[in-house]
Scaffold this motif. Structure first.
Motif, PDB file in Angstrom:
ATOM      1  N   ASP A   8     -11.011   3.154   4.067  1.00 13.86           N
ATOM      2  CA  ASP A   8      -9.645   2.700   3.822  1.00 13.86           C
ATOM      3  C   ASP A   8      -8.604   3.450   4.648  1.00 13.86           C
ATOM      4  O   ASP A   8      -7.408   3.301   4.427  1.00 13.86           O
ATOM      5  CB  ASP A   8      -9.300   2.824   2.338  1.00 13.86           C
ATOM      6  CG  ASP A   8      -9.635   4.198   1.754  1.00 13.86           C
ATOM      7  OD1 ASP A   8      -9.812   5.157   2.544  1.00 13.86           O
ATOM      8  OD2 ASP A   8      -9.721   4.309   0.522  1.00 13.86           O
TER       9      ASP A   8
ATOM     10  N   ARG B  77      -6.664  11.566   7.403  1.00 14.37           N
ATOM     11  CA  ARG B  77      -5.840  11.696   8.599  1.00 14.37           C
ATOM     12  C   ARG B  77      -6.451  12.609   9.649  1.00 14.37           C
ATOM     13  O   ARG B  77      -5.862  12.815  10.713  1.00 14.37           O
ATOM     14  CB  ARG B  77      -4.456  12.201   8.193  1.00 14.37           C
ATOM     15  CG  ARG B  77      -3.674  11.219   7.337  1.00 14.37           C
ATOM     16  CD  ARG B  77      -2.581  11.882   6.542  1.00 14.37           C
ATOM     17  NE  ARG B  77      -3.115  12.751   5.499  1.00 14.37           N
ATOM     18  CZ  ARG B  77      -2.374  13.319   4.545  1.00 14.37           C
ATOM     19  NH1 ARG B  77      -1.062  13.094   4.533  1.00 14.37           N
ATOM     20  NH2 ARG B  77      -2.928  14.100   3.641  1.00 14.37           N
TER      21      ARG B  77
ATOM     22  N   GLY C 146      -7.111   7.175  11.147  1.00 16.25           N
ATOM     23  CA  GLY C 146      -7.333   6.894   9.732  1.00 16.25           C
ATOM     24  C   GLY C 146      -8.815   6.714   9.490  1.00 16.25           C
ATOM     25  O   GLY C 146      -9.363   5.634   9.742  1.00 16.25           O
TER      26      GLY C 146
ATOM     27  N   VAL D 293       0.845  -1.197   0.000  1.00 21.52           N
ATOM     28  CA  VAL D 293       0.000   0.000   0.000  1.00 21.52           C
ATOM     29  C   VAL D 293       0.876   1.241   0.000  1.00 21.52           C
ATOM     30  O   VAL D 293       1.768   1.393   0.849  1.00 21.52           O
ATOM     31  CB  VAL D 293      -0.934   0.024   1.223  1.00 21.52           C
ATOM     32  CG1 VAL D 293      -1.764   1.315   1.238  1.00 21.52           C
ATOM     33  CG2 VAL D 293      -1.850  -1.191   1.230  1.00 21.52           C
ATOM     34  N   GLY D 294       0.647   2.102  -0.972  1.00 20.60           N
ATOM     35  CA  GLY D 294       1.284   3.409  -1.015  1.00 20.60           C
ATOM     36  C   GLY D 294       0.218   4.484  -1.013  1.00 20.60           C
ATOM     37  O   GLY D 294      -0.980   4.203  -0.916  1.00 20.60           O
ATOM     38  N   TRP D 295       0.635   5.734  -1.129  1.00 22.21           N
ATOM     39  CA  TRP D 295      -0.320   6.840  -1.067  1.00 22.21           C
ATOM     40  C   TRP D 295      -0.055   7.832  -2.187  1.00 22.21           C
ATOM     41  O   TRP D 295       1.098   8.105  -2.533  1.00 22.21           O
ATOM     42  CB  TRP D 295      -0.239   7.564   0.279  1.00 22.21           C
ATOM     43  CG  TRP D 295      -0.533   6.675   1.439  1.00 22.21           C
ATOM     44  CD1 TRP D 295       0.381   6.063   2.251  1.00 22.21           C
ATOM     45  CD2 TRP D 295      -1.816   6.273   1.903  1.00 22.21           C
ATOM     46  NE1 TRP D 295      -0.259   5.309   3.202  1.00 22.21           N
ATOM     47  CE2 TRP D 295      -1.609   5.426   3.015  1.00 22.21           C
ATOM     48  CE3 TRP D 295      -3.126   6.542   1.499  1.00 22.21           C
ATOM     49  CZ2 TRP D 295      -2.654   4.843   3.729  1.00 22.21           C
ATOM     50  CZ3 TRP D 295      -4.167   5.972   2.215  1.00 22.21           C
ATOM     51  CH2 TRP D 295      -3.932   5.127   3.307  1.00 22.21           C
ATOM     52  N   GLN D 296      -1.122   8.344  -2.726  1.00 21.82           N
ATOM     53  CA  GLN D 296      -1.054   9.419  -3.719  1.00 21.82           C
ATOM     54  C   GLN D 296      -1.748  10.634  -3.113  1.00 21.82           C
ATOM     55  O   GLN D 296      -2.909  10.549  -2.700  1.00 21.82           O
ATOM     56  CB  GLN D 296      -1.754   9.008  -5.011  1.00 21.82           C
ATOM     57  CG  GLN D 296      -1.754  10.071  -6.080  1.00 21.82           C
ATOM     58  CD  GLN D 296      -2.590   9.651  -7.281  1.00 21.82           C
ATOM     59  OE1 GLN D 296      -3.801   9.451  -7.186  1.00 21.82           O
ATOM     60  NE2 GLN D 296      -1.925   9.477  -8.417  1.00 21.82           N
ATOM     61  N   GLU D 297      -1.045  11.762  -3.057  1.00 22.97           N
ATOM     62  CA  GLU D 297      -1.607  12.946  -2.416  1.00 22.97           C
ATOM     63  C   GLU D 297      -1.766  14.069  -3.422  1.00 22.97           C
ATOM     64  O   GLU D 297      -0.896  14.310  -4.261  1.00 22.97           O
ATOM     65  CB  GLU D 297      -0.715  13.397  -1.250  1.00 22.97           C
ATOM     66  CG  GLU D 297      -1.318  14.543  -0.452  1.00 22.97           C
ATOM     67  CD  GLU D 297      -0.712  14.678   0.928  1.00 22.97           C
ATOM     68  OE1 GLU D 297      -0.921  15.734   1.553  1.00 22.97           O
ATOM     69  OE2 GLU D 297      -0.025  13.734   1.384  1.00 22.97           O
TER      70      GLU D 297
ATOM     71  N   ARG E 242      -5.226  12.516   0.420  1.00 20.47           N
ATOM     72  CA  ARG E 242      -4.506  11.357  -0.084  1.00 20.47           C
ATOM     73  C   ARG E 242      -5.467  10.203  -0.345  1.00 20.47           C
ATOM     74  O   ARG E 242      -6.534  10.102   0.265  1.00 20.47           O
ATOM     75  CB  ARG E 242      -3.427  10.914   0.903  1.00 20.47           C
ATOM     76  CG  ARG E 242      -3.973  10.357   2.198  1.00 20.47           C
ATOM     77  CD  ARG E 242      -2.889   9.784   3.097  1.00 20.47           C
ATOM     78  NE  ARG E 242      -3.483   9.076   4.233  1.00 20.47           N
ATOM     79  CZ  ARG E 242      -2.787   8.382   5.122  1.00 20.47           C
ATOM     80  NH1 ARG E 242      -1.466   8.321   5.021  1.00 20.47           N
ATOM     81  NH2 ARG E 242      -3.407   7.764   6.115  1.00 20.47           N
ATOM     82  N   ARG E 243      -5.077   9.337  -1.251  1.00 19.74           N
ATOM     83  CA  ARG E 243      -5.831   8.126  -1.525  1.00 19.74           C
ATOM     84  C   ARG E 243      -4.844   6.962  -1.587  1.00 19.74           C
ATOM     85  O   ARG E 243      -3.675   7.148  -1.956  1.00 19.74           O
ATOM     86  CB  ARG E 243      -6.618   8.221  -2.840  1.00 19.74           C
ATOM     87  CG  ARG E 243      -5.749   8.294  -4.087  1.00 19.74           C
ATOM     88  CD  ARG E 243      -6.569   8.180  -5.363  1.00 19.74           C
ATOM     89  NE  ARG E 243      -7.383   9.347  -5.604  1.00 19.74           N
ATOM     90  CZ  ARG E 243      -8.702   9.304  -5.785  1.00 19.74           C
ATOM     91  NH1 ARG E 243      -9.341   8.138  -5.699  1.00 19.74           N
ATOM     92  NH2 ARG E 243      -9.370  10.392  -6.025  1.00 19.74           N
ATOM     93  N   PRO E 244      -5.288   5.736  -1.236  1.00 18.58           N
ATOM     94  CA  PRO E 244      -4.361   4.608  -1.241  1.00 18.58           C
ATOM     95  C   PRO E 244      -4.108   4.085  -2.650  1.00 18.58           C
ATOM     96  O   PRO E 244      -4.989   4.128  -3.508  1.00 18.58           O
ATOM     97  CB  PRO E 244      -5.077   3.563  -0.391  1.00 18.58           C
ATOM     98  CG  PRO E 244      -6.522   3.868  -0.558  1.00 18.58           C
ATOM     99  CD  PRO E 244      -6.613   5.360  -0.713  1.00 18.58           C
TER     100      PRO E 244
ATOM    101  N   ARG F 251      -7.843   6.568   4.664  1.00 22.52           N
ATOM    102  CA  ARG F 251      -7.119   7.618   3.923  1.00 22.52           C
ATOM    103  C   ARG F 251      -7.130   8.972   4.635  1.00 22.52           C
ATOM    104  O   ARG F 251      -6.196   9.764   4.474  1.00 22.52           O
ATOM    105  CB  ARG F 251      -7.708   7.774   2.525  1.00 22.52           C
ATOM    106  CG  ARG F 251      -9.115   8.363   2.506  1.00 22.52           C
ATOM    107  CD  ARG F 251      -9.621   8.606   1.098  1.00 22.52           C
ATOM    108  NE  ARG F 251      -9.842   7.364   0.368  1.00 22.52           N
ATOM    109  CZ  ARG F 251     -10.193   7.318  -0.915  1.00 22.52           C
ATOM    110  NH1 ARG F 251     -10.338   8.446  -1.601  1.00 22.52           N
ATOM    111  NH2 ARG F 251     -10.407   6.165  -1.504  1.00 22.52           N
TER     112      ARG F 251
END
Length: 425
Positions: A383, A387, A379, A150-154, A159-161, A385
């Motif tokens: 999911d 914070r 969280g 699992v990474g994150w795109q912000e 952000r979304r996983p 996402r």
């Protein structure tokens, strides 16, 4: 002096009359019960890191003893029987115990092994050789479905996983072919109360055709049963289980691979279910008469958040109630238990039992402000996402888009009042 006393008395009486009128208006929207007692007679006073683990107030000594016996099973780590794959735990699984995902009965943390991944082909069908869930662990001698990263795109502070799946090269698990949805464990507080809300009371809030034209069209999730009957789903992120026992059994099967009476018997299933049915919910931090609560509730109403996060529900009177205190309770979960279209931003592309990727059951808000204290991190959403509570609000789209826009238009001070009120739940 006498004239001054009479004047003061008249002012006080006028103020009292105004308070009565205002109080009556609030009761029309929020009900007459005390919202600080979030779970009615099942409310617990504990607001420490162990607040979600408390047996409900009001249990009889026998019920409390049964709850404590069930707690041991909830914490139990399962192992393969005789070390053989396919017996007991596994052969493929996500966790070896209930508490491994539901740490302190709070919400899961997406990067701490307290999550799982649901999958589907882009046409909604199960993924060949995987089904609808990735089991990323396996007992000795077996192979997991896939490795999960699992990474994150912000973007713009949200952000979304990004979920990556690695498996046998013969399986096409590319994002082009397979939709994937990261899911964290939801908090377990007050579930017995939610189970005991009569179907008719839930359906009162449903408006699937948006007949009133307010843009909010929550719908009940009717689940097909053998024999052509239907039952109302109310548990899980997409309301895919009609009862806590079925939700528990599904978790034991899908998350731990416990498939036979030799793995877990009916008595153990009943006890684990009883444990979640008789957990309390913590009281709110502040009394209803204080300015934070009063102003926060007013803003919550003005943004129309309460149209989906319905503040107050009540249980019926069930002859077969698992604990007597569950009957006839007024409580404050802030949910309608209905499915709502939450927009493209929260669309994960994975449908479950007729609930498409855009639709999610309204998440209860009780205990919201204790997430950090219970879990050690925050969280929100399905999911994990978000914070912060504010991030979770900003992800709202679809039917909730208008409420989100009203939130962003608030003055900074008003936004603080609302967030402070949510934080004390």
């Amino acid at each position: 002096m006498a004239r001054s006393s009479r004047t003061l008395r008249r002012v006080l009486l006028a103020a009292l009359a105004l308070a009565v009128v205002l109080g009556f208006g609030l009761r029309q929207v929020w009900g007459a019960a005390d919202p600080q007692q979030a779970a009615g007679a099942m409310t617990v006073a504990n607001r420490t890191s162990a607040s979600f683990e408390q047996p409900a107030a009001g249990l009889t000594p026998a019920e409390r003893a049964r709850h404590q016996a069930a707690d041991v099973l909830f914490d139990r780590t399962h192992v393969p029987l005789d070390g053989a794959p396919g017996a007991g735990l596994g052969p493929r699984f996500n966790a070896a115990s209930c508490v491994a995902c539901h740490v302190r009965n709070g919400r899961g943390r997406p990067l701490m092994g307290e999550s799982l991944v649901r999958v589907a082909l882009r046409d909604g069908q199960p993924v060949p050789e995987l089904g609808r869930q990735v089991r990323d662990r396996a007992v000795l001698g077996a192979r997991p479905d896939a490795a999960v990263t699992v990474g994150w795109q912000e973007r713009d502070g949200l952000r979304r996983p990004l979920v990556q799946l690695q498996a046998d090269p013969s399986l096409d698990l590319s994002e082009r072919s397979v939709a994937r949805s990261l899911r964290v464990a939801p908090p377990l507080i007050g579930l017995g109360l939610l189970e005991a809300v009569p179907e008719a009371a839930i359906l009162e809030h449903a408006d699937p055709g948006d007949r009133d034209g307010d843009g909010i069209s929550g719908r009940p999730h009717w689940l097909d049963e053998p024999g052509g009957t239907q039952r109302l789903g109310r548990f899980g992120w997409k309301a895919i289980s009609p009862s806590l026992q079925e939700q528990t059994a599904a978790a034991l099967l899908n998350d731990m691979g416990l498939t036979s009476p030799g793995d877990i018997g009916r008595r153990e299933l009943d006890l684990i279910t009883f444990y979640s049915q008789t957990l309390g919910a913590p009281r709110t931090a502040l009394p209803a008469t204080g300015p934070v609560v009063r102003r926060g509730r007013e803003l919550f109403d003005s943004l129309q958040c309460a149209r989906c996060h319905v503040p107050q529900l009540a249980t019926g009177r069930l002859a077969a109630a698992v604990a007597g205190v569950i009957n006839g309770q007024t409580f404050w979960p802030y949910t309608d238990l209905l499915l709502h279209d939450m927009g493209a931003g929260l669309d994960d592309g994975v449908a479950e039992k007729g609930a498409p990727g855009r639709e999610w059951r309204t998440a209860p808000l009780w205990g919201l402000g204790l997430a950090q204290r219970v879990n050690g991190s925050v969280g929100f959403l399905h999911d994990g996402r978000a914070r912060s509570i504010e991030e979770a609000i900003l992800w709202h789209g679809g039917e909730a888009a208008a409420a989100r826009e009203r939130f962003t238009a608030l003055a900074p001070e008003q936004r603080r009042w609302l967030l402070n009120w949510l934080q004390q739940l």
